[in-house]
Design an enzyme around this catalytic site. Structure first.
Site, PDB file in Angstrom:
ATOM      1  N   LYS A  80       0.802  -1.231   0.000  1.00 19.57           N
ATOM      2  CA  LYS A  80       0.000   0.000   0.000  1.00 19.57           C
ATOM      3  C   LYS A  80       0.839   1.288   0.000  1.00 19.57           C
ATOM      4  O   LYS A  80       0.484   2.266  -0.653  1.00 19.57           O
ATOM      5  CB  LYS A  80      -0.913   0.033   1.226  1.00 19.57           C
ATOM      6  CG  LYS A  80      -2.048  -0.960   1.203  1.00 19.57           C
ATOM      7  CD  LYS A  80      -2.867  -0.818   2.470  1.00 19.57           C
ATOM      8  CE  LYS A  80      -4.079  -1.710   2.453  1.00 19.57           C
ATOM      9  NZ  LYS A  80      -4.996  -1.428   3.547  1.00 19.57           N
ATOM     10  N   ASP A  84     -10.350   2.749   2.881  1.00 21.92           N
ATOM     11  CA  ASP A  84     -10.480   2.170   4.231  1.00 21.92           C
ATOM     12  C   ASP A  84     -11.201   3.128   5.172  1.00 21.92           C
ATOM     13  O   ASP A  84     -12.011   2.701   6.004  1.00 21.92           O
ATOM     14  CB  ASP A  84      -9.101   1.829   4.807  1.00 21.92           C
ATOM     15  CG  ASP A  84      -8.518   0.563   4.201  1.00 21.92           C
ATOM     16  OD1 ASP A  84      -9.298  -0.284   3.720  1.00 21.92           O
ATOM     17  OD2 ASP A  84      -7.282   0.423   4.207  1.00 21.92           O
TER      18      ASP A  84
END
Ligand code: NAP
Length: 272
Positions: free
Chosen positions: A65, A101
Site C-alpha cells: 500500500k 479504508d
C-alpha cells in the site's frame, strides 16, 4: 469483459475475490476479479502493465500500500492524508490511487451506530496501518480530541504527528485512565484475532454508558474486546462491515455500478 485484481504478498487469505465475486454474480456483470500474488520485487512491473494486461484497476493490500502510494500518477484526498493506496483505477491513461479504508470504516458505523459521528473525544487503540485511515475518518467527523494509545509509543506519536494537534499520543499504561474519557472507542490492534488473548486489553468497567465501541478485527466477528463491551451493554459494532463497505467505491469504478452492502453479502462472506 472488465477485469480487476487484488495484489498482495501473500494474498491467499484475501476475502476480496469472494466479496466482489458475489456482486458480479448478483448484478449479472460480465467481469472478473482475481487475487494476484505479487512479490515486492515485481511490484513496479505489475503496476506498469495493468492496462496492457487487460485490467481496469484493482485493490492493493499488505505489503504494497505505501509503495503504490509513491508511484501512482494521482492520489485522492484520503490516500494523500493516509499515505497509503488500497484502490487503483484509470482516468484516461492516468493511474489514480485512492484509499477507501476510511470510507469503509465510517460507512460501517453509519449503518449500525449513526450517532458515532456526534462524539467529542475518541480513543484509538493501536497505531498500525489501519489506524491511519481510522484517525483520518474520526477527525473528518469533527471530534475535538483523538487519543492514540499503542504498545510501541513511538508509532502512536508518529501517527499523532501526522494528523495535528487534535491527536494526542499516550503510553499503553495510560489506556485504563483514558477509557472513561471517550465517547467513541476503537480497537485497531490485531489483539483478538483468531481468539487472541483478551487480557491484553483492560476491562471496560469505567467506560461511559453511552460510549460506542468498535473493533476492526472481524475474525472472530465478536472479539473478546467487543464481548466485554457487549457484556457491559455498550453499543458495539463489529469490523466486517468495514471490509464490505471499503470495497464499494472500487467496484463502482471498475464495473460501472455502485453495489449495495446487504445481509446476504455479509452472510456469504462469513460462510465457508
Ligand atoms: P499493523 O500495521 O501490523 O498494526 C498492528 C497493530 O496491532 C499495532 O498497533 C501493534 O502494536 C498492535 N499489536 C499487535 N499485537 C499486539 C499485542 N500483543 N499487544 C498490543 N498491541 C499489539 O496491522 P494493521 O494493518 O493496522 O491491521 C490491524 C488489524 O486490523 C489486523 O488484525 C487486520 O486484519 C485488521 N484490519 C481490518 C480491516 C477491516 O476491514 N475490518 C481493515 C484493515 C485491517 P505495535 O505497534 O506495538 O506493534
Amino acid at each position: 469483459m472488465k477485469q480487476a485484481f487484488v495484489i498482495g504478498f501473500p494474498i491467499h487469505h484475501s476475502k476480496s475475490p469472494k466479496l466482489h465475486g458475489f456482486w458480479l454474480d448478483h448484478y449479472g456483470i460480465d467481469g472478473s476479479y482475481k487475487a494476484v500474488e505479487v512479490e515486492p520485487d515485481n511490484l513496479t512491473r505489475f503496476i506498469e502493465n495493468i492496462q496492457s494486461n487487460g485490467f481496469s484497476g484493482g485493490n492493493v493490500t499488505i505489503p504494497h500500500k505505501e509503495r503504490v502510494y509513491e508511484i501512482v500518477d494521482q492520489l485522492d484526498e484520503a490516500a494523500t492524508a493516509i499515505g497509503a493506496v488500497n484502490t487503483l483505477w484509470f482516468e484516461g491513461s492516468k493511474l489514480c490511487g485512492g484509499n477507501t479504508d476510511a470510507y469503509g470504516f465510517g460507512a460501517n458505523l453509519d449503518a449500525y451506530a449513526p450517532d458515532w459521528r456526534n462524539g467529542d473525544v475518541a480513543l484509538v487503540i493501536g497505531a498500525g496501518g489501519a489506524a491511519r485511515a481510522i484517525v483520518f475518518e474520526i477527525l473528518k467527523s469533527g471530534y475535538s480530541t483523538v487519543h492514540i494509545v499503542n504498545r510501541t509509543y513511538s508509532r502512536a506519536s508518529a501517527l499523532a504527528n501526522m494528523f495535528g494537534s487534535k491527536c494526542k499520543a499516550s503510553e499503553w499504561s495510560k489506556l485504563e485512565d483514558l477509557l472513561p474519557t471517550a465517547d467513541f472507542i476503537v480497537n485497531t490492534t490485531s489483539i483478538g484475532m483468531d481468539g487472541g488473548n483478551e487480557t491484553l486489553l483492560p476491562a471496560l468497567n469505567k467506560v461511559k454508558e453511552q460510549a460506542i465501541v468498535t473493533d476492526i478485527v472481524y475474525t472472530p466477528l465478536q472479539t473478546p474486546f467487543l464481548k466485554a463491551a457487549d457484556d457491559r451493554q455498550l453499543k458495539t459494532v463489529d469490523g466486517l462491515g468495514m471490509l464490505l463497505h471499503q470495497a464499494v467505491p472500487g467496484f463502482e469504478r471498475w464495473f460501472g455500478l455502485r453495489p449495495e452492502v446487504t445481509d446476504d453479502l455479509r452472510n456469504f462472506v462469513l460462510g465457508g
